[in-house]
Design an enzyme around this catalytic site. Structure first.
Site, mmCIF file in Angstrom:
data_model
loop_
_atom_site.group_PDB
_atom_site.id
_atom_site.type_symbol
_atom_site.label_atom_id
_atom_site.label_comp_id
_atom_site.label_asym_id
_atom_site.label_seq_id
_atom_site.Cartn_x
_atom_site.Cartn_y
_atom_site.Cartn_z
ATOM 1 N N SER A 147 14.747 -12.516 -58.438
ATOM 2 C CA SER A 147 16.153 -12.364 -58.040
ATOM 3 C C SER A 147 16.376 -12.941 -56.649
ATOM 4 O O SER A 147 16.169 -14.138 -56.450
ATOM 5 C CB SER A 147 16.541 -10.883 -58.106
ATOM 6 O OG SER A 147 17.918 -10.715 -57.888
ATOM 7 N N THR A 148 16.746 -12.112 -55.678
ATOM 8 C CA THR A 148 17.086 -12.570 -54.338
ATOM 9 C C THR A 148 15.965 -13.409 -53.720
ATOM 10 O O THR A 148 14.828 -12.973 -53.646
ATOM 11 C CB THR A 148 17.366 -11.370 -53.418
ATOM 12 O OG1 THR A 148 18.292 -10.503 -54.047
ATOM 13 C CG2 THR A 148 17.910 -11.831 -52.084
ATOM 14 N N HIS B 19 18.213 -13.753 -61.729
ATOM 15 C CA HIS B 19 19.546 -13.158 -61.722
ATOM 16 C C HIS B 19 20.566 -14.163 -61.189
ATOM 17 O O HIS B 19 20.518 -14.543 -60.019
ATOM 18 C CB HIS B 19 19.564 -11.903 -60.853
ATOM 19 C CG HIS B 19 18.693 -10.807 -61.384
ATOM 20 N ND1 HIS B 19 18.150 -9.830 -60.582
ATOM 21 C CD2 HIS B 19 18.270 -10.524 -62.642
ATOM 22 C CE1 HIS B 19 17.435 -8.996 -61.320
ATOM 23 N NE2 HIS B 19 17.484 -9.404 -62.572
ATOM 24 N N MET C 24 15.916 -7.629 -55.113
ATOM 25 C CA MET C 24 16.329 -6.263 -54.818
ATOM 26 C C MET C 24 16.235 -5.401 -56.064
ATOM 27 O O MET C 24 16.314 -5.893 -57.186
ATOM 28 C CB MET C 24 17.774 -6.257 -54.318
ATOM 29 C CG MET C 24 17.967 -6.878 -52.960
ATOM 30 S SD MET C 24 19.681 -6.775 -52.409
ATOM 31 C CE MET C 24 20.452 -7.952 -53.503
ATOM 32 N N ASP D 73 14.537 -4.020 -61.303
ATOM 33 C CA ASP D 73 14.534 -4.717 -62.583
ATOM 34 C C ASP D 73 13.152 -5.302 -62.864
ATOM 35 O O ASP D 73 12.525 -5.897 -61.978
ATOM 36 C CB ASP D 73 15.578 -5.837 -62.593
ATOM 37 C CG ASP D 73 15.706 -6.494 -63.960
ATOM 38 O OD1 ASP D 73 15.499 -5.801 -64.967
ATOM 39 O OD2 ASP D 73 15.998 -7.699 -64.016
#
Length: 356
Positions: free
Chosen positions: A179-180, A206, A299, A302
């Site tokens: 993600s991030t 994401h 973050m 998940d």
């Protein structure tokens, strides 16, 4: 001269660069309302560069369309001065996606979508606070290399074990949840992956719907590898990399001894769609021990439940190390669940894969 950018020493310092007075005031008021941030604004890139030379910031937010130079050019100039984290404010359009990936390649750690409706405005506020809080807290940690719940000897040494390489060699598929901070990491990893790497890789990054195809196209162009946004009921071929479609979940299904993709329009899992948990769970079911799961920077949590299912089935499970993560949330959650066998940085992960 008094440093009016410093503010409370216990608050995070943010520089907002945007030629829109509305956006400058919006971001400033949203962040300062939390009591965590002190915000300085700059209406042009030239003023921003002057601020950066004079003061230290925890994060800088940058719009793309501005006078004198665009956001990507500004990021490059800022990176010549400081290593401060940069968040790109992106347009929710296909052209906006391409410029966003240029910004990430230039040094931005992540992006947030500019709101165009009342509903999107609330999402923008939530995401802005969440992302800036996470990256600021991450940068303030005293021990950025601490590995939770695993012996320190695991790192590095594990790559010497041929048994680990053999487990990767026998995998039918590799799943990645990220993600991030993910796009630049994936770009670097896939560029370093050997051309004849034989195992298919499925990636949940994401991203919103308009961004995943441009992301896949960009990766395919710069790596000269088979990389594409996934489609439903597609046979999974060796050597290809499949990027989950924004706004849909990605799963793996076995039929008649072959693996196929499934693109699912289901509810969000842990606020995400696509969800790494869905991908990892389906890989555990379809492939069992003949698979590898990798959870990387991001973050939240998940992927932690799904990759735990993979480990219980005997799959090799890997987490990105804290030091190389923009945000350690996803790997940390998986490690704390006991779902992870190895903790490696991205270069070590690629080195392991290239030994196959």
């Amino acid at each position: 001269m008094k440093n009016d950018c410093i503010g409370d020493e216990f608050m995070y310092k943010i520089l907002v660069v945007d030629d829109s007075a509305f956006m400058r005031q919006l971001i400033k008021s949203v962040l300062e309302s939390t009591g965590k941030f002190v915000v300085t604004v700059a209406q042009t890139p030239l003023i921003a560069l002057d601020r950066v030379r004079k003061f230290k910031f925890d994060v800088i937010t940058i719009d793309y369309e501005m006078p004198y130079m665009n956001g990507v050019e500004l990021i490059k100039k800022i990176k010549e001065i400081t290593d401060t984290k940069i968040l790109m404010i992106s347009a929710y359009t296909r052209p906006g996606a391409y410029t966003t990936f240029e910004a990430l390649s230039a040094g931005a750690f992540d992006y947030i979508l500019k709101p165009s409706s009342e509903e999107e405005l609330e999402e923008f506020k939530y995401e802005l606070i969440k992302k800036l809080t996470a990256v600021c807290e991450e940068s303030k940690k005293e021990d950025a290399s601490k590995v939770y719940g695993l012996p320190a000897a695991v790192e590095g040494k594990i790559l010497l074990e041929e048994s680990i390489v053999e487990r990767v060699r026998l995998a039918r598929v590799i799943g990645i949840g990220i993600s991030t901070g993910g796009p630049p990491v994936l770009e670097r990893m896939f560029k370093s992956l050997k051309k004849d790497f034989p195992i298919p890789i499925l990636v949940v990054q994401h991203m919103p719907p308009n961004f995943t195809k441009p992301f896949a196209d960009r990766l395919a162009t710069i790596t000269s590898k088979c990389i594409k946004e996934v489609s439903d009921n597609e046979e999974i071929n060796g050597g290809c990399i499949y990027i989950a479609k924004g706004g849909y979940h990605l799963a793996v299904e076995e039929m008649n001894g072959k693996l196929y993709t499934r693109v699912l329009d289901l509810e969000k899992i842990k606020s995400h769609k696509p969800s790494a948990d869905i991908l990892f769970s389906s890989i555990a079911e379809a492939c069992g021990r003949a698979s590898v799961g990798i959870v990387m920077t991001g973050m939240g949590s998940d992927g932690s439940d799904g990759i735990l299912e993979m480990r219980k089935k005997g799959a090799l499970t890997i987490a990105q190390d804290e030091k190389s993560c923009v945000v350690f949330g996803m790997p940390k959650a998986a490690i704390e669940k006991g779902a992870i066998e190895l903790v490696l940085n991205p270069d070590q992960i690629v080195d392991l894969l290239n030994r196959v």
